[in-house]
Write a protein that holds these residues in place. Structure first.
Motif, short mmCIF file in Angstrom:
data_model
loop_
_atom_site.label_atom_id
_atom_site.label_comp_id
_atom_site.label_asym_id
_atom_site.label_seq_id
_atom_site.Cartn_x
_atom_site.Cartn_y
_atom_site.Cartn_z
N ALA A 1 -10.03 10.24 15.10
CA ALA A 1 -8.87 11.11 14.88
C ALA A 1 -7.68 10.30 14.39
O ALA A 1 -6.93 10.75 13.52
CB ALA A 1 -8.52 11.84 16.17
N LEU A 2 -7.51 9.09 14.93
CA LEU A 2 -6.39 8.25 14.50
C LEU A 2 -6.57 7.75 13.06
O LEU A 2 -5.60 7.64 12.32
CB LEU A 2 -6.23 7.06 15.46
CG LEU A 2 -5.78 7.43 16.87
CD1 LEU A 2 -5.82 6.20 17.78
CD2 LEU A 2 -4.39 8.05 16.85
N THR A 3 -7.82 7.49 12.68
CA THR A 3 -8.09 7.10 11.30
C THR A 3 -7.73 8.23 10.35
O THR A 3 -7.11 8.02 9.29
CB THR A 3 -9.57 6.70 11.13
OG1 THR A 3 -9.85 5.59 11.98
CG2 THR A 3 -9.88 6.34 9.70
N LYS A 4 -8.08 9.45 10.74
CA LYS A 4 -7.73 10.63 9.94
C LYS A 4 -6.20 10.78 9.86
O LYS A 4 -5.66 11.07 8.79
CB LYS A 4 -8.37 11.87 10.56
CG LYS A 4 -8.25 13.12 9.75
CD LYS A 4 -9.12 14.25 10.26
CE LYS A 4 -8.99 14.52 11.74
NZ LYS A 4 -9.67 15.74 12.18
N ALA A 5 -5.51 10.56 10.98
CA ALA A 5 -4.05 10.67 11.01
C ALA A 5 -3.40 9.59 10.16
O ALA A 5 -2.38 9.83 9.50
CB ALA A 5 -3.54 10.58 12.44
N GLU A 6 -4.00 8.40 10.13
CA GLU A 6 -3.47 7.32 9.31
C GLU A 6 -3.59 7.66 7.82
O GLU A 6 -2.68 7.40 7.04
CB GLU A 6 -4.20 6.01 9.61
CG GLU A 6 -3.65 4.84 8.81
CD GLU A 6 -4.44 3.57 9.02
OE1 GLU A 6 -3.85 2.49 8.84
OE2 GLU A 6 -5.65 3.63 9.35
N LYS A 7 -4.70 8.26 7.43
CA LYS A 7 -4.88 8.66 6.03
C LYS A 7 -3.87 9.71 5.60
O LYS A 7 -3.50 9.79 4.43
CB LYS A 7 -6.30 9.18 5.81
CG LYS A 7 -7.34 8.10 5.87
CD LYS A 7 -8.74 8.65 5.68
CE LYS A 7 -9.77 7.54 5.81
NZ LYS A 7 -11.14 8.04 5.73
N ARG A 8 -3.38 10.51 6.57
CA ARG A 8 -2.37 11.54 6.29
C ARG A 8 -0.94 11.01 6.49
O ARG A 8 0.01 11.79 6.48
CB ARG A 8 -2.60 12.74 7.19
CG ARG A 8 -3.89 13.45 6.91
CD ARG A 8 -4.09 14.60 7.84
NE ARG A 8 -5.31 15.30 7.48
CZ ARG A 8 -5.89 16.19 8.25
NH1 ARG A 8 -5.37 16.50 9.42
NH2 ARG A 8 -6.98 16.79 7.86
N ASN A 9 -0.82 9.70 6.70
CA ASN A 9 0.48 9.03 6.92
C ASN A 9 1.23 9.57 8.14
O ASN A 9 2.45 9.59 8.15
CB ASN A 9 1.36 9.12 5.67
CG ASN A 9 0.82 8.29 4.54
OD1 ASN A 9 0.30 7.20 4.77
ND2 ASN A 9 0.91 8.80 3.33
N LEU A 10 0.50 10.00 9.17
CA LEU A 10 1.13 10.46 10.40
C LEU A 10 1.35 9.31 11.37
O LEU A 10 2.27 9.36 12.19
CB LEU A 10 0.28 11.54 11.06
CG LEU A 10 0.06 12.81 10.23
CD1 LEU A 10 -0.89 13.75 10.95
CD2 LEU A 10 1.39 13.49 9.96
N ILE A 11 0.49 8.28 11.28
CA ILE A 11 0.66 7.09 12.11
C ILE A 11 0.58 5.85 11.25
O ILE A 11 0.13 5.91 10.10
CB ILE A 11 -0.41 7.01 13.23
CG1 ILE A 11 -1.79 6.78 12.64
CG2 ILE A 11 -0.37 8.23 14.12
CD1 ILE A 11 -2.83 6.36 13.67
N ILE A 12 1.00 4.73 11.84
CA ILE A 12 0.91 3.44 11.16
C ILE A 12 0.15 2.48 12.07
O ILE A 12 0.43 2.41 13.26
CB ILE A 12 2.32 2.87 10.87
CG1 ILE A 12 3.05 3.78 9.90
CG2 ILE A 12 2.23 1.46 10.32
CD1 ILE A 12 4.48 3.37 9.66
N LYS A 13 -0.81 1.77 11.49
CA LYS A 13 -1.54 0.72 12.22
C LYS A 13 -0.99 -0.61 11.74
O LYS A 13 -0.85 -0.84 10.54
CB LYS A 13 -3.04 0.79 11.95
CG LYS A 13 -3.73 1.97 12.58
CD LYS A 13 -5.22 1.91 12.31
CE LYS A 13 -5.93 3.13 12.85
NZ LYS A 13 -7.35 3.13 12.48
N GLN A 14 -0.70 -1.50 12.69
CA GLN A 14 -0.15 -2.81 12.35
C GLN A 14 -0.98 -3.89 13.01
O GLN A 14 -1.46 -3.71 14.12
CB GLN A 14 1.30 -2.92 12.83
CG GLN A 14 2.20 -1.84 12.29
CD GLN A 14 3.51 -1.74 13.06
OE1 GLN A 14 3.58 -2.11 14.21
NE2 GLN A 14 4.51 -1.21 12.39
N GLY A 15 -1.11 -5.03 12.35
CA GLY A 15 -1.83 -6.16 12.92
C GLY A 15 -3.24 -6.25 12.40
O GLY A 15 -3.73 -5.38 11.69
#
Length: 91
Positions: free
Chosen positions: A43-57
């Protein structure tokens, strides 16, 4: 569209602030938002593709709600509801 489970997951992240990815996935699974931590990760990967979250590191990734969305999660929040009822016409 964002599913109810996705929205619950994003709400938990917004209220938690920046979190380490693995810890967040385990917490969300423990709270039974999704059935497993892998489902949370998907779900987080899907949200990242929609620019809803940012993954860092790189090795220990941190996740956070995208600050460009300007979502307020602290302090006082005012909700303004407008409710209208239209009386049915009698024939």
């Amino acid at each position: 569209p964002v599913s109810t489970l996705d929205l619950n997951c994003l709400t938990l992240l917004a209220l938690s602030g920046e979190r380490e990815l693995t810890d967040f996935c385990e917490t969300a699974a423990e709270k039974e938002i999704f059935g497993s931590s892998q489902s949370v990760r998907n779900a987080l990967t899907k949200a990242e593709k929609r620019n809803l979250i940012i993954k860092q590191g790189k090795s220990k990734k941190k996740i956070v709600i995208n600050p460009e969305l300007k979502i307020q999660t602290e302090g006082n929040i005012l909700l303004d509801y407008k409710v209208v009822r239209i009386e049915p016409e009698k024939v």
